[in-house]
Design a protein around this motif. Structure first.
Motif, PDB file in Angstrom:
ATOM      1  N   ASN A 235       0.837  -1.198   0.000  1.00 36.04           N
ATOM      2  CA  ASN A 235       0.000   0.000   0.000  1.00 36.04           C
ATOM      3  C   ASN A 235       0.874   1.251   0.000  1.00 36.04           C
ATOM      4  O   ASN A 235       1.809   1.377   0.797  1.00 36.04           O
ATOM      5  CB  ASN A 235      -0.930   0.045   1.212  1.00 36.04           C
ATOM      6  N   ILE A 236       0.558   2.175  -0.881  1.00 34.32           N
ATOM      7  CA  ILE A 236       1.323   3.409  -1.026  1.00 34.32           C
ATOM      8  C   ILE A 236       0.443   4.594  -0.630  1.00 34.32           C
ATOM      9  O   ILE A 236      -0.566   4.869  -1.279  1.00 34.32           O
ATOM     10  CB  ILE A 236       1.802   3.584  -2.482  1.00 34.32           C
ATOM     11  N   PRO A 237       0.788   5.322   0.445  1.00 32.17           N
ATOM     12  CA  PRO A 237       0.054   6.543   0.798  1.00 32.17           C
ATOM     13  C   PRO A 237       0.337   7.639  -0.236  1.00 32.17           C
ATOM     14  O   PRO A 237       1.458   7.770  -0.718  1.00 32.17           O
ATOM     15  CB  PRO A 237       0.615   6.919   2.171  1.00 32.17           C
ATOM     16  N   VAL A 238      -0.676   8.426  -0.542  1.00 33.90           N
ATOM     17  CA  VAL A 238      -0.571   9.430  -1.599  1.00 33.90           C
ATOM     18  C   VAL A 238      -0.863  10.818  -1.044  1.00 33.90           C
ATOM     19  O   VAL A 238      -1.845  11.016  -0.312  1.00 33.90           O
ATOM     20  CB  VAL A 238      -1.554   9.122  -2.750  1.00 33.90           C
ATOM     21  N   VAL A 239      -0.006  11.765  -1.392  1.00 32.09           N
ATOM     22  CA  VAL A 239      -0.255  13.176  -1.118  1.00 32.09           C
ATOM     23  C   VAL A 239      -0.510  13.872  -2.448  1.00 32.09           C
ATOM     24  O   VAL A 239       0.322  13.784  -3.362  1.00 32.09           O
ATOM     25  CB  VAL A 239       0.938  13.843  -0.404  1.00 32.09           C
ATOM     26  N   VAL A 240      -1.650  14.518  -2.580  1.00 30.99           N
ATOM     27  CA  VAL A 240      -1.998  15.244  -3.806  1.00 30.99           C
ATOM     28  C   VAL A 240      -1.877  16.739  -3.541  1.00 30.99           C
ATOM     29  O   VAL A 240      -2.517  17.273  -2.628  1.00 30.99           O
ATOM     30  CB  VAL A 240      -3.418  14.895  -4.282  1.00 30.99           C
ATOM     31  N   HIS A 241      -1.052  17.404  -4.324  1.00 31.86           N
ATOM     32  CA  HIS A 241      -0.890  18.851  -4.251  1.00 31.86           C
ATOM     33  C   HIS A 241      -1.675  19.469  -5.414  1.00 31.86           C
ATOM     34  O   HIS A 241      -1.330  19.243  -6.579  1.00 31.86           O
ATOM     35  CB  HIS A 241       0.575  19.248  -4.398  1.00 31.86           C
TER      36      HIS A 241
ATOM     37  N   ASN B 174     -10.562  11.773  -5.805  1.00 31.37           N
ATOM     38  CA  ASN B 174     -10.900  10.403  -5.384  1.00 31.37           C
ATOM     39  C   ASN B 174     -11.071   9.476  -6.577  1.00 31.37           C
ATOM     40  O   ASN B 174     -10.747   8.282  -6.504  1.00 31.37           O
ATOM     41  CB  ASN B 174     -12.161  10.414  -4.529  1.00 31.37           C
ATOM     42  N   SER B 175     -11.582  10.028  -7.678  1.00 32.42           N
ATOM     43  CA  SER B 175     -11.753   9.186  -8.869  1.00 32.42           C
ATOM     44  C   SER B 175     -10.401   8.711  -9.387  1.00 32.42           C
ATOM     45  O   SER B 175     -10.279   7.584  -9.884  1.00 32.42           O
ATOM     46  CB  SER B 175     -12.507   9.946  -9.962  1.00 32.42           C
ATOM     47  N   GLN B 176      -9.382   9.554  -9.264  1.00 31.59           N
ATOM     48  CA  GLN B 176      -8.054   9.133  -9.714  1.00 31.59           C
ATOM     49  C   GLN B 176      -7.478   8.049  -8.815  1.00 31.59           C
ATOM     50  O   GLN B 176      -6.859   7.094  -9.298  1.00 31.59           O
ATOM     51  CB  GLN B 176      -7.109  10.320  -9.759  1.00 31.59           C
ATOM     52  N   ILE B 177      -7.658   8.167  -7.524  1.00 34.46           N
ATOM     53  CA  ILE B 177      -7.183   7.112  -6.615  1.00 34.46           C
ATOM     54  C   ILE B 177      -7.876   5.796  -6.942  1.00 34.46           C
ATOM     55  O   ILE B 177      -7.242   4.723  -6.935  1.00 34.46           O
ATOM     56  CB  ILE B 177      -7.424   7.515  -5.148  1.00 34.46           C
ATOM     57  N   GLN B 178      -9.160   5.856  -7.251  1.00 34.54           N
ATOM     58  CA  GLN B 178      -9.880   4.635  -7.613  1.00 34.54           C
ATOM     59  C   GLN B 178      -9.336   4.037  -8.902  1.00 34.54           C
ATOM     60  O   GLN B 178      -9.160   2.810  -9.007  1.00 34.54           O
ATOM     61  CB  GLN B 178     -11.370   4.939  -7.769  1.00 34.54           C
TER      62      GLN B 178
ATOM     63  N   SER C  21      -0.940  -6.348  -9.885  1.00 33.19           N
ATOM     64  CA  SER C  21       0.335  -5.968  -9.281  1.00 33.19           C
ATOM     65  C   SER C  21       0.320  -6.020  -7.762  1.00 33.19           C
ATOM     66  O   SER C  21       1.380  -5.903  -7.132  1.00 33.19           O
ATOM     67  CB  SER C  21       0.733  -4.558  -9.740  1.00 33.19           C
ATOM     68  N   ASP C  22      -0.867  -6.174  -7.164  1.00 34.12           N
ATOM     69  CA  ASP C  22      -0.970  -6.169  -5.693  1.00 34.12           C
ATOM     70  C   ASP C  22      -0.341  -4.909  -5.108  1.00 34.12           C
ATOM     71  O   ASP C  22       0.357  -4.957  -4.083  1.00 34.12           O
ATOM     72  CB  ASP C  22      -0.321  -7.425  -5.098  1.00 34.12           C
ATOM     73  N   ILE C  23      -0.579  -3.789  -5.767  1.00 31.51           N
ATOM     74  CA  ILE C  23      -0.160  -2.479  -5.274  1.00 31.51           C
ATOM     75  C   ILE C  23      -1.407  -1.619  -5.135  1.00 31.51           C
ATOM     76  O   ILE C  23      -2.167  -1.469  -6.089  1.00 31.51           O
ATOM     77  CB  ILE C  23       0.848  -1.803  -6.220  1.00 31.51           C
ATOM     78  N   THR C  24      -1.649  -1.099  -3.947  1.00 33.21           N
ATOM     79  CA  THR C  24      -2.817  -0.256  -3.708  1.00 33.21           C
ATOM     80  C   THR C  24      -2.365   1.145  -3.312  1.00 33.21           C
ATOM     81  O   THR C  24      -1.226   1.363  -2.898  1.00 33.21           O
ATOM     82  CB  THR C  24      -3.721  -0.843  -2.615  1.00 33.21           C
ATOM     83  N   PHE C  25      -3.293   2.084  -3.426  1.00 35.40           N
ATOM     84  CA  PHE C  25      -3.009   3.493  -3.158  1.00 35.40           C
ATOM     85  C   PHE C  25      -4.075   4.045  -2.221  1.00 35.40           C
ATOM     86  O   PHE C  25      -5.273   3.820  -2.428  1.00 35.40           O
ATOM     87  CB  PHE C  25      -2.997   4.286  -4.463  1.00 35.40           C
ATOM     88  N   THR C  26      -3.643   4.744  -1.190  1.00 39.40           N
ATOM     89  CA  THR C  26      -4.545   5.344  -0.221  1.00 39.40           C
ATOM     90  C   THR C  26      -4.293   6.847  -0.165  1.00 39.40           C
ATOM     91  O   THR C  26      -3.145   7.273   0.061  1.00 39.40           O
ATOM     92  CB  THR C  26      -4.339   4.742   1.180  1.00 39.40           C
ATOM     93  N   LEU C  27      -5.333   7.630  -0.370  1.00 45.63           N
ATOM     94  CA  LEU C  27      -5.192   9.083  -0.302  1.00 45.63           C
ATOM     95  C   LEU C  27      -4.953   9.483   1.145  1.00 45.63           C
ATOM     96  O   LEU C  27      -5.788   9.261   2.019  1.00 45.63           O
ATOM     97  CB  LEU C  27      -6.445   9.762  -0.844  1.00 45.63           C
ATOM     98  N   ASP C  28      -3.807  10.086   1.419  1.00 46.91           N
ATOM     99  CA  ASP C  28      -3.433  10.463   2.775  1.00 46.91           C
ATOM    100  C   ASP C  28      -3.675  11.947   3.041  1.00 46.91           C
ATOM    101  O   ASP C  28      -4.065  12.317   4.149  1.00 46.91           O
ATOM    102  CB  ASP C  28      -1.954  10.137   3.009  1.00 46.91           C
ATOM    103  N   GLN C  29      -3.462  12.797   2.036  1.00 48.78           N
ATOM    104  CA  GLN C  29      -3.547  14.235   2.262  1.00 48.78           C
ATOM    105  C   GLN C  29      -3.760  14.958   0.941  1.00 48.78           C
ATOM    106  O   GLN C  29      -3.201  14.555  -0.089  1.00 48.78           O
ATOM    107  CB  GLN C  29      -2.253  14.739   2.925  1.00 48.78           C
TER     108      GLN C  29
END
Length: 373
Positions: free
Chosen positions: A133-139, A155-159, A186-194
């Protein structure tokens, strides 16, 4: 692609610290060899085809699918003499890990240049990492209300990222039978953190990373060792042309690590512009951030993308090409996320690409810190 890069004597002298472990098998040693010339000489400007989009008045005109990540990489290699050595070590680690897994009988997923044969990737490499799981910061850097995209668009992009990297996208079933066995979860997920929002007087940004600094009216990187940073900007230009985005490859400076995408190519709802309105620009750029090269290797038929199960090609594909599209005496994997086709016509990563991305998170990998406590 199937070419193995044999190390040159000069490279052995330059990178003596990266000599092969004497306990490795000859097969592992051979697959881990690297010709560093492949990292440098090719740019997005070569063979580029501009695309005209009239789907959105603010986006009308010449728009290139070209992501310019290779152009940015070349600039950074020129500016930073130490970057080549860092990238060499990352590539060495990637190839040794994958080749070692193959040599130990724990899969044959490709991703280190290949071993000759029919182009298939074989069984996936078992890296023992589980779901990453990769935390994501969107600026969000905006100069007007249109560029200040909504939470729903973010949120649509994270999905989209989660669907594309886990092969749960609704269009994955369109992959031709020839390549269906190579489709990777790929078993790689993304979580919006900030989400960080910054009002700026700049509406069009160059590819010099200026948006990554608050001193330039942009936004400073946040925790790059543990997070994926994505800068969403009003617009991106290079040489007077509109471009979609670009990414920094592993090994670059922490202060600029991440992905940049123009606001109207980010996500699949809100202010998005066809034909790049499916969120696949970000999927493509995150692929680069995870050490994937373009599917055609940014060169002609003999140039490699360092992945065994992606067929050779001699140039990017654009639009929505018909299947089969033949180059280099094989069918192109035009539907791969690392080509330049429209969003609606890309819908897969390969097993070899999966192995290459995930190796970054293994012990000693350049993005291992994302998984550390």
């Amino acid at each position: 692609m199937k070419r193995i890069f044999m190390g040159l004597a000069a490279l052995a002298l330059i990178f003596a610290s990266c000599e092969n472990d004497q306990n490795e098998t000859p097969e592992v040693q051979a697959e881990a060899e690297i010709d560093m010339s492949d990292f440098y000489v090719y740019t997005d400007e070569v063979g580029e085809a501009p695309i005209t989009s009239q789907a959105n008045s603010e986006n009308a005109g010449l728009i290139s699918r070209s992501c310019h990540s290779m152009s940015v990489l070349n600039r950074k290699l020129r500016e930073n003499p130490g970057l080549e050595n860092k990238m060499y070590n990352i590539e060495k680690h990637t190839r040794k890990f994958i080749a070692g897994k193959k040599g130990n009988g724990n899969g044959n997923g490709g991703g280190s240049g290949g071993d000759g044969g029919d182009g298939g990737g074989g069984e996936p490499v078992d890296d023992g990492l589980g779901v990453i799981n990769i935390p994501v910061v969107v600026h969000v850097i905006y100069s007007n209300s249109n560029e200040n995209i909504s939470d729903a668009q973010i949120n649509s992009q994270i999905q989209v990222l989660n669907e594309d990297f886990n092969a749960t996208n609704s269009d994955v079933g369109l992959v031709p039978t020839e390549f269906a066995g190579r489709v990777a979860d790929s078993d790689i997920t993304f979580t919006l953190d900030q989400v960080i929002r910054v009002a700026s007087s700049t509406s069009s940004w160059p590819t010099n990373d200026s948006m990554k600094y608050s001193s330039n009216g942009g936004s400073d990187v946040v925790s790059p060792s543990t997070h994926l940073n994505i800068w969403v900007v009003g617009g991106l230009t290079s040489g007077g042309r509109t471009i979609l985005g670009y990414a920094q490859f592993p090994g670059g400076a922490a202060a600029t690590d991440g992905v940049v995408v123009a606001h109207n190519f980010f996500g699949n709802t809100g202010r998005v512009s066809a034909p790049f309105d499916g969120g696949r620009t970000t999927t493509h750029e995150v692929g680069h951030w995870l050490n994937l090269r373009h599917i055609w290797g940014d060169g002609r038929c003999r140039q490699d993308d360092f992945v065994a199960d992606t067929p050779s090609s001699d140039a990017p594909n654009y639009g929505c090409p018909s299947y089969p599209t033949v180059n280099c005496r094989s069918n192109d994997m035009t539907m791969n996320y690392m080509d330049y086709v429209d969003d609606a016509c890309m819908y897969m990563f390969s097993e070899g690409q999966k192995a290459r991305m995930r190796t970054l998170f293994t012990s000693g990998g350049s993005r291992e810190s994302i998984l550390l406590p």
